[in-house]
Scaffold this motif. Structure first.
Motif, PDB file in Angstrom:
ATOM      1  N   ASP A 126       5.747   0.063  -5.474  1.00 42.41           N
ATOM      2  CA  ASP A 126       4.458  -0.307  -4.877  1.00 42.41           C
ATOM      3  C   ASP A 126       3.734  -1.354  -5.726  1.00 42.41           C
ATOM      4  O   ASP A 126       2.690  -1.873  -5.321  1.00 42.41           O
ATOM      5  CB  ASP A 126       3.565   0.934  -4.735  1.00 42.41           C
ATOM      6  CG  ASP A 126       4.161   1.958  -3.774  1.00 42.41           C
ATOM      7  OD1 ASP A 126       4.840   1.534  -2.814  1.00 42.41           O
ATOM      8  OD2 ASP A 126       3.956   3.170  -3.993  1.00 42.41           O
ATOM      9  N   ALA A 165      -5.892   2.692  -1.739  1.00 47.57           N
ATOM     10  CA  ALA A 165      -5.916   3.200  -0.363  1.00 47.57           C
ATOM     11  C   ALA A 165      -7.070   2.553   0.407  1.00 47.57           C
ATOM     12  O   ALA A 165      -7.212   2.757   1.601  1.00 47.57           O
ATOM     13  CB  ALA A 165      -6.070   4.712  -0.349  1.00 47.57           C
ATOM     14  N   THR A 214       0.849  -1.183   0.000  1.00 49.99           N
ATOM     15  CA  THR A 214       0.000   0.000   0.000  1.00 49.99           C
ATOM     16  C   THR A 214       0.888   1.237   0.000  1.00 49.99           C
ATOM     17  O   THR A 214       1.720   1.402   0.888  1.00 49.99           O
ATOM     18  CB  THR A 214      -0.917   0.002   1.233  1.00 49.99           C
ATOM     19  OG1 THR A 214      -1.742  -1.166   1.179  1.00 49.99           O
ATOM     20  CG2 THR A 214      -1.798   1.230   1.260  1.00 49.99           C
ATOM     21  N   ASN A 243      -3.384  11.265  -2.776  1.00 48.90           N
ATOM     22  CA  ASN A 243      -2.118  10.763  -2.239  1.00 48.90           C
ATOM     23  C   ASN A 243      -2.003  10.940  -0.722  1.00 48.90           C
ATOM     24  O   ASN A 243      -1.009  10.560  -0.125  1.00 48.90           O
ATOM     25  CB  ASN A 243      -0.939  11.478  -2.913  1.00 48.90           C
ATOM     26  CG  ASN A 243      -0.777  11.033  -4.356  1.00 48.90           C
ATOM     27  OD1 ASN A 243      -1.082   9.891  -4.691  1.00 48.90           O
ATOM     28  ND2 ASN A 243      -0.326  11.932  -5.204  1.00 48.90           N
ATOM     29  N   SER A 244      -3.035  11.544  -0.123  1.00 44.27           N
ATOM     30  CA  SER A 244      -2.992  11.800   1.315  1.00 44.27           C
ATOM     31  C   SER A 244      -3.909  10.821   2.031  1.00 44.27           C
ATOM     32  O   SER A 244      -4.875  10.314   1.462  1.00 44.27           O
ATOM     33  CB  SER A 244      -3.443  13.236   1.557  1.00 44.27           C
ATOM     34  OG  SER A 244      -3.969  13.383   2.846  1.00 44.27           O
ATOM     35  N   SER A 245      -3.591  10.541   3.289  1.00 45.76           N
ATOM     36  CA  SER A 245      -4.468   9.645   4.025  1.00 45.76           C
ATOM     37  C   SER A 245      -5.557  10.431   4.750  1.00 45.76           C
ATOM     38  O   SER A 245      -6.432   9.866   5.371  1.00 45.76           O
ATOM     39  CB  SER A 245      -3.663   8.819   5.025  1.00 45.76           C
ATOM     40  OG  SER A 245      -2.974   9.687   5.888  1.00 45.76           O
ATOM     41  N   GLU A 256       2.471   4.869   0.452  1.00 44.97           N
ATOM     42  CA  GLU A 256       2.347   6.004   1.364  1.00 44.97           C
ATOM     43  C   GLU A 256       2.592   7.254   0.553  1.00 44.97           C
ATOM     44  O   GLU A 256       3.640   7.411  -0.067  1.00 44.97           O
ATOM     45  CB  GLU A 256       3.368   5.898   2.496  1.00 44.97           C
ATOM     46  CG  GLU A 256       3.041   4.762   3.450  1.00 44.97           C
ATOM     47  CD  GLU A 256       4.028   4.674   4.597  1.00 44.97           C
ATOM     48  OE1 GLU A 256       4.713   5.674   4.886  1.00 44.97           O
ATOM     49  OE2 GLU A 256       4.102   3.586   5.197  1.00 44.97           O
ATOM     50  N   GLY A 257       1.634   8.141   0.559  1.00 49.78           N
ATOM     51  CA  GLY A 257       1.772   9.355  -0.237  1.00 49.78           C
ATOM     52  C   GLY A 257       1.727   9.020  -1.718  1.00 49.78           C
ATOM     53  O   GLY A 257       1.040   8.084  -2.145  1.00 49.78           O
TER      54      GLY A 257
END
Lengths: 332, 332
Positions: A22, A56, A13, A250-252, A15-16
């Motif tokens: 990935d 995500a 998964t 791209n943000s959580s 990150e960013g």
């Protein structure tokens, strides 16, 4: 026929902003169709920002977790058919995924008409991005010739079609893009009246100048602070199409929206747009836009990459905003 | 006739929740109507949350700065007429302000019909708050009997009417209020199916239980975090009416709205509602709701305070959420 196929799986998964690592390319045994199934070979694969949400684990279409094959829409060619209505050589639109070959039942495939101009267009201008643009402008916002339409991500898959459809309708069309070169394309190639640079410090003032009567329709493909900047400038009766959130994929974290008072003041109508809901209007869409394509008012704007192995990097480029049009992978 | 009148002016711009000292009662010479004008004596004055925005200088109807008289809708009685169509004793609806007397031209006044049930209702159930509720539910959200409708500020001026109109339409109606006593009134007097306490720690879970199929219509009168809590629970095709922001009227900051992704996922339709836009439909509104009023399905819910001198404290109470129904000042 080879006894091997290739596919791309999610390796981890991200990150960013996603990176090549990935993803992983895998070789698998070639699948065989059972009775009632069809074996397809992918010709073109669509790469789209919504896939960032899938990996995500927060997209309405479902989640992809590490080890899962990547999903995606393809134009594929029938290799072997054990189902009625499909024969080798037929071109179909289906969700073949990031994969050289795939197995489908008839209801998962849509034959491309003999008069369909070029197969990749079924994934771009005359496909889902086009349908998204058309549904937003015509079914929800109901644009009229006197409208000023503002489109961020102006040269992206949806934006490029939306801008041209709004121009064909007679609207004043202002794009927003993240690079000077994209801005130039929007005006010089796609016919936008103007295109502002998202990174311009005075973007608000530039928008004020470009939209002296305010914004009638804002086709939101990016979310984030830009949505508030646009909402502050909505004309009375303005419409906002909430369609994409590329600024936060791209943000959580979920980014809050504009203060609701902006929309009260404008008597705004705000629509959540999910293209799947308009699948039953695809023929109507094609009937309306095909003439625009044929007379040159609706130009394809594709960024075509060669080879399945290049799909991860092409997707990462897309998520960095470095693509130049609708991203499509051409398979051998 | 006295040669003096009274009015309330803004003494200073409030910081946070207004207090009595932000207002001042003044005695002035009685105004005289010129040719074409009418002198009116106020009978009832409407106090509304939007006035907090006016004195903060950020309401669409304009700003009130220190020294300015407070504005507001009244039911007034004609004392002296130098205009055709109005005679002493006529009851009119006008914007007389926080003032014992006021001067108007004919186009600023609307005669109350002879069959109008009770004058104060022209400022509450059968007035602007009622029109707001009706316009939101019927003109914008287009409620249907199968809808679950959620109404915060359930016992306020707009909320109390909205809840009853939605019940009359056959909807499941869930209120939200800030006090146990208000919740009880919503269910026992106004006929809401349930009413949750805004201060309940488990409000989200309680909403889930009360709306097992999600929220079809959220009539937002409060803004703030509650709007996000409701948006997280919208059913597919849910509608949101953005109408009031009472949670932030006492603040100088604009509070951000819900993450747009919530509205995309729900395919929401979100409407900015300003009641002034529906003035031309007031007769249609009255024709539809008057029968509901007469058969008892639409009960008035008024909080009537005596005397103009009490207006500042009544307004402060309203802005502290301590009112009990539509706040109206009855003048001598």
């Amino acid at each position: 026929m080879s006894d091997k196929m290739q596919r791309v799986v999610l390796a981890r998964t991200p990150e960013g902003t996603p990176v090549n690592e990935d993803f992983a390319l895998q070789t698998q045994p070639m699948p065989r169709p059972s009775q009632g199934e069809v074996l397809c070979q992918a010709k073109y694969l669509s790469l789209d920002p919504y896939m960032r949400s899938q990996i995500a684990g927060r997209h309405i279409s479902g989640s992809i977790t590490p080890g899962d094959p990547m999903l995606g829409e393809t134009v594929s060619c029938v290799l072997e058919s054990k189902a009625e209505g499909f024969k080798p050589g037929d071109l179909v639109r289906c969700f073949g995924g990031w994969s050289s070959h795939s197995i489908h039942t008839p209801k998962e495939m849509f034959l491309l008409g003999k008069d369909f101009p070029a197969p990749s267009l079924a994934l771009s201008t005359l496909g889902m991005p086009g349908l998204t643009a058309w549904a937003g402008l015509h079914c929800l916002a109901r644009i009229k010739s006197e409208d000023t339409v503002v489109i961020p991500a102006a040269t992206g898959g949806v934006g490029a079609v939306a801008g041209q459809l709004a121009k064909a309708c007679g609207c004043q069309v202002i794009g927003i893009a993240g690079m000077t070169q994209k801005c130039r394309q929007a005006t010089e190639v796609l016919g936008f009246d103007a295109c502002l640079n998202r990174r311009d410090e005075n973007l608000g003032e530039e928008l004020d100048k470009a939209c002296p009567q305010g914004i009638d329709v804002y086709f939101d493909l990016v979310g984030g602070p830009m949505l508030t900047v646009a909402s502050e400038r909505l004309a009375e009766g303005g419409r906002v199409l909430l369609c994409g959130l590329i600024s936060e994929y791209n943000s959580s974290e979920r980014i809050a929206g504009p203060p609701p008072g902006l929309w009260i003041r404008a008597r705004a109508k705000v629509f959540g747009l999910v293209v799947y809901d308009f699948e039953d209007r695809r023929q109507e869409f094609l009937k309306e836009v095909m003439p625009l394509y044929h007379d040159g008012r609706l130009k394809p704007h594709e960024d075509i990459i060669e080879g399945l192995a290049s799909a991860p990097e092409a997707f990462c480029r897309l998520m960095r905003g470095e693509n130049n049009g609708k991203v499509i992978v051409a398979l051998s």
